[in-house]
Scaffold this motif. Structure first.
Motif, short mmCIF file in Angstrom:
data_model
loop_
_atom_site.label_atom_id
_atom_site.label_comp_id
_atom_site.label_asym_id
_atom_site.label_seq_id
_atom_site.Cartn_x
_atom_site.Cartn_y
_atom_site.Cartn_z
N SER A 51 -9.69 -10.02 -31.30
CA SER A 51 -10.04 -10.20 -32.71
C SER A 51 -9.30 -11.42 -33.26
O SER A 51 -8.32 -11.90 -32.67
CB SER A 51 -9.64 -8.96 -33.52
OG SER A 51 -8.23 -8.88 -33.66
N THR A 52 -9.76 -11.89 -34.39
CA THR A 52 -9.10 -13.02 -35.04
C THR A 52 -7.66 -12.63 -35.40
O THR A 52 -6.74 -13.43 -35.21
CB THR A 52 -9.88 -13.43 -36.31
OG1 THR A 52 -11.22 -13.71 -35.95
CG2 THR A 52 -9.26 -14.64 -36.97
N ASP A 53 -7.46 -11.42 -35.88
CA ASP A 53 -6.11 -10.96 -36.21
C ASP A 53 -5.21 -11.00 -34.98
O ASP A 53 -4.07 -11.48 -35.05
CB ASP A 53 -6.15 -9.53 -36.77
CG ASP A 53 -6.76 -9.43 -38.15
OD1 ASP A 53 -6.91 -10.48 -38.82
OD2 ASP A 53 -7.11 -8.31 -38.56
N GLN A 54 -5.71 -10.47 -33.87
CA GLN A 54 -4.90 -10.47 -32.64
C GLN A 54 -4.58 -11.89 -32.18
O GLN A 54 -3.47 -12.16 -31.76
CB GLN A 54 -5.64 -9.71 -31.53
CG GLN A 54 -5.71 -8.22 -31.76
CD GLN A 54 -6.67 -7.55 -30.80
OE1 GLN A 54 -7.72 -8.09 -30.45
NE2 GLN A 54 -6.32 -6.34 -30.36
N LEU A 55 -5.55 -12.78 -32.27
CA LEU A 55 -5.33 -14.17 -31.87
C LEU A 55 -4.21 -14.79 -32.69
O LEU A 55 -3.29 -15.41 -32.14
CB LEU A 55 -6.62 -14.99 -31.99
CG LEU A 55 -6.50 -16.47 -31.64
CD1 LEU A 55 -6.10 -16.66 -30.18
CD2 LEU A 55 -7.82 -17.18 -31.92
N PHE A 56 -4.25 -14.62 -34.01
CA PHE A 56 -3.22 -15.20 -34.86
C PHE A 56 -1.85 -14.59 -34.61
O PHE A 56 -0.84 -15.30 -34.53
CB PHE A 56 -3.60 -15.07 -36.34
CG PHE A 56 -4.48 -16.19 -36.82
CD1 PHE A 56 -3.94 -17.25 -37.53
CD2 PHE A 56 -5.84 -16.18 -36.58
CE1 PHE A 56 -4.74 -18.30 -37.97
CE2 PHE A 56 -6.65 -17.22 -37.01
CZ PHE A 56 -6.10 -18.29 -37.71
N VAL A 57 -1.78 -13.27 -34.44
CA VAL A 57 -0.51 -12.59 -34.19
C VAL A 57 0.07 -13.03 -32.85
O VAL A 57 1.27 -13.32 -32.73
CB VAL A 57 -0.70 -11.05 -34.25
CG1 VAL A 57 0.50 -10.31 -33.70
CG2 VAL A 57 -1.00 -10.61 -35.67
N LEU A 58 -0.78 -13.10 -31.83
CA LEU A 58 -0.30 -13.52 -30.51
C LEU A 58 0.15 -14.98 -30.51
O LEU A 58 1.18 -15.32 -29.91
CB LEU A 58 -1.38 -13.29 -29.45
CG LEU A 58 -1.61 -11.83 -29.08
CD1 LEU A 58 -2.87 -11.67 -28.25
CD2 LEU A 58 -0.40 -11.28 -28.33
N CYS A 59 -0.59 -15.82 -31.17
CA CYS A 59 -0.20 -17.23 -31.23
C CYS A 59 1.14 -17.41 -31.94
O CYS A 59 1.96 -18.21 -31.51
CB CYS A 59 -1.29 -18.07 -31.90
SG CYS A 59 -2.72 -18.33 -30.82
N CYS A 64 2.51 -21.06 -30.93
CA CYS A 64 1.40 -22.00 -30.87
C CYS A 64 0.43 -21.68 -32.00
O CYS A 64 0.59 -20.69 -32.70
CB CYS A 64 0.70 -21.95 -29.52
SG CYS A 64 -0.08 -20.37 -29.12
N LYS A 65 -0.56 -22.53 -32.15
CA LYS A 65 -1.58 -22.32 -33.17
C LYS A 65 -2.86 -21.85 -32.49
O LYS A 65 -3.17 -22.28 -31.38
CB LYS A 65 -1.87 -23.63 -33.90
CG LYS A 65 -0.72 -24.19 -34.67
CD LYS A 65 -1.12 -25.51 -35.30
CE LYS A 65 0.05 -26.16 -36.00
NZ LYS A 65 -0.33 -27.47 -36.56
N PRO A 66 -3.61 -20.99 -33.18
CA PRO A 66 -4.91 -20.59 -32.62
C PRO A 66 -5.79 -21.80 -32.32
O PRO A 66 -6.50 -21.81 -31.31
CB PRO A 66 -5.52 -19.71 -33.72
CG PRO A 66 -4.33 -19.16 -34.44
CD PRO A 66 -3.31 -20.27 -34.42
N SER A 67 -5.72 -22.82 -33.15
CA SER A 67 -6.54 -24.02 -32.91
C SER A 67 -6.15 -24.69 -31.60
O SER A 67 -7.02 -25.24 -30.91
CB SER A 67 -6.43 -25.00 -34.08
OG SER A 67 -5.09 -25.41 -34.27
N ASP A 68 -4.87 -24.64 -31.23
CA ASP A 68 -4.44 -25.22 -29.95
C ASP A 68 -5.05 -24.45 -28.78
O ASP A 68 -5.49 -25.05 -27.80
CB ASP A 68 -2.91 -25.21 -29.83
CG ASP A 68 -2.23 -26.10 -30.85
OD1 ASP A 68 -2.86 -27.07 -31.33
OD2 ASP A 68 -1.06 -25.82 -31.18
N VAL A 69 -5.05 -23.13 -28.88
CA VAL A 69 -5.62 -22.30 -27.82
C VAL A 69 -7.12 -22.59 -27.70
O VAL A 69 -7.64 -22.78 -26.60
CB VAL A 69 -5.37 -20.80 -28.10
CG1 VAL A 69 -6.14 -19.92 -27.13
CG2 VAL A 69 -3.88 -20.49 -28.03
#
Length: 117
Positions: A51-59, A64-69
């Motif tokens: 999920s978007t939430d998980q991506l932001f929390v993990l980043c 790192c930034k979600p945009s980098d991933v």
């Protein structure tokens, strides 16, 4: 016949790479994010939809930034574009089409295929 790779698998693989580069284990990331270790494992393998939430929390936990991933995922997709051995699909398309690569298989396949170019 080409192998299928999902966008989720590519995102999960990039998160796995970043975690390994930091030398942090799943238990540490799990504790700092509130995402259980089994869920984190499935996300990294591409076996679960992130999920978007998980991506932001993990980043945030991986500095790192979600945009980098996502840029790294886009870069891999660009390199694979036109490659007849791997095809990137959505999770729904991959599930409909049959078996797809996940987890360590993605790393192995990407390393092999991208090294050829």
């Amino acid at each position: 016949m080409s192998q299928l790779v999902t966008y989720n698998s590519l995102v999960g693989y990039q998160l796995l790479k970043r975690r390994n580069d930091l030398g942090v284990d799943q238990a540490t990331v799990s504790a700092s994010t509130g995402i259980s270790q089994p869920v984190l494992s499935r996300l990294e393998k591409g076996a679960a939809v992130i999920s978007t939430d998980q991506l932001f929390v993990l980043c945030k936990a991986l500095n790192c930034k979600p945009s980098d991933v996502l840029k790294d995922v886009e870069s891999v997709i660009d390199k694979l574009n036109g490659n007849e051995q791997l095809e990137v699909k959505t999770t729904k398309e991959a599930n409909t089409a049959g078996a797809f690569l996940a987890g360590a298989a993605i790393g192995t396949a990407l390393t092999f295929l991208l090294a050829k170019k």
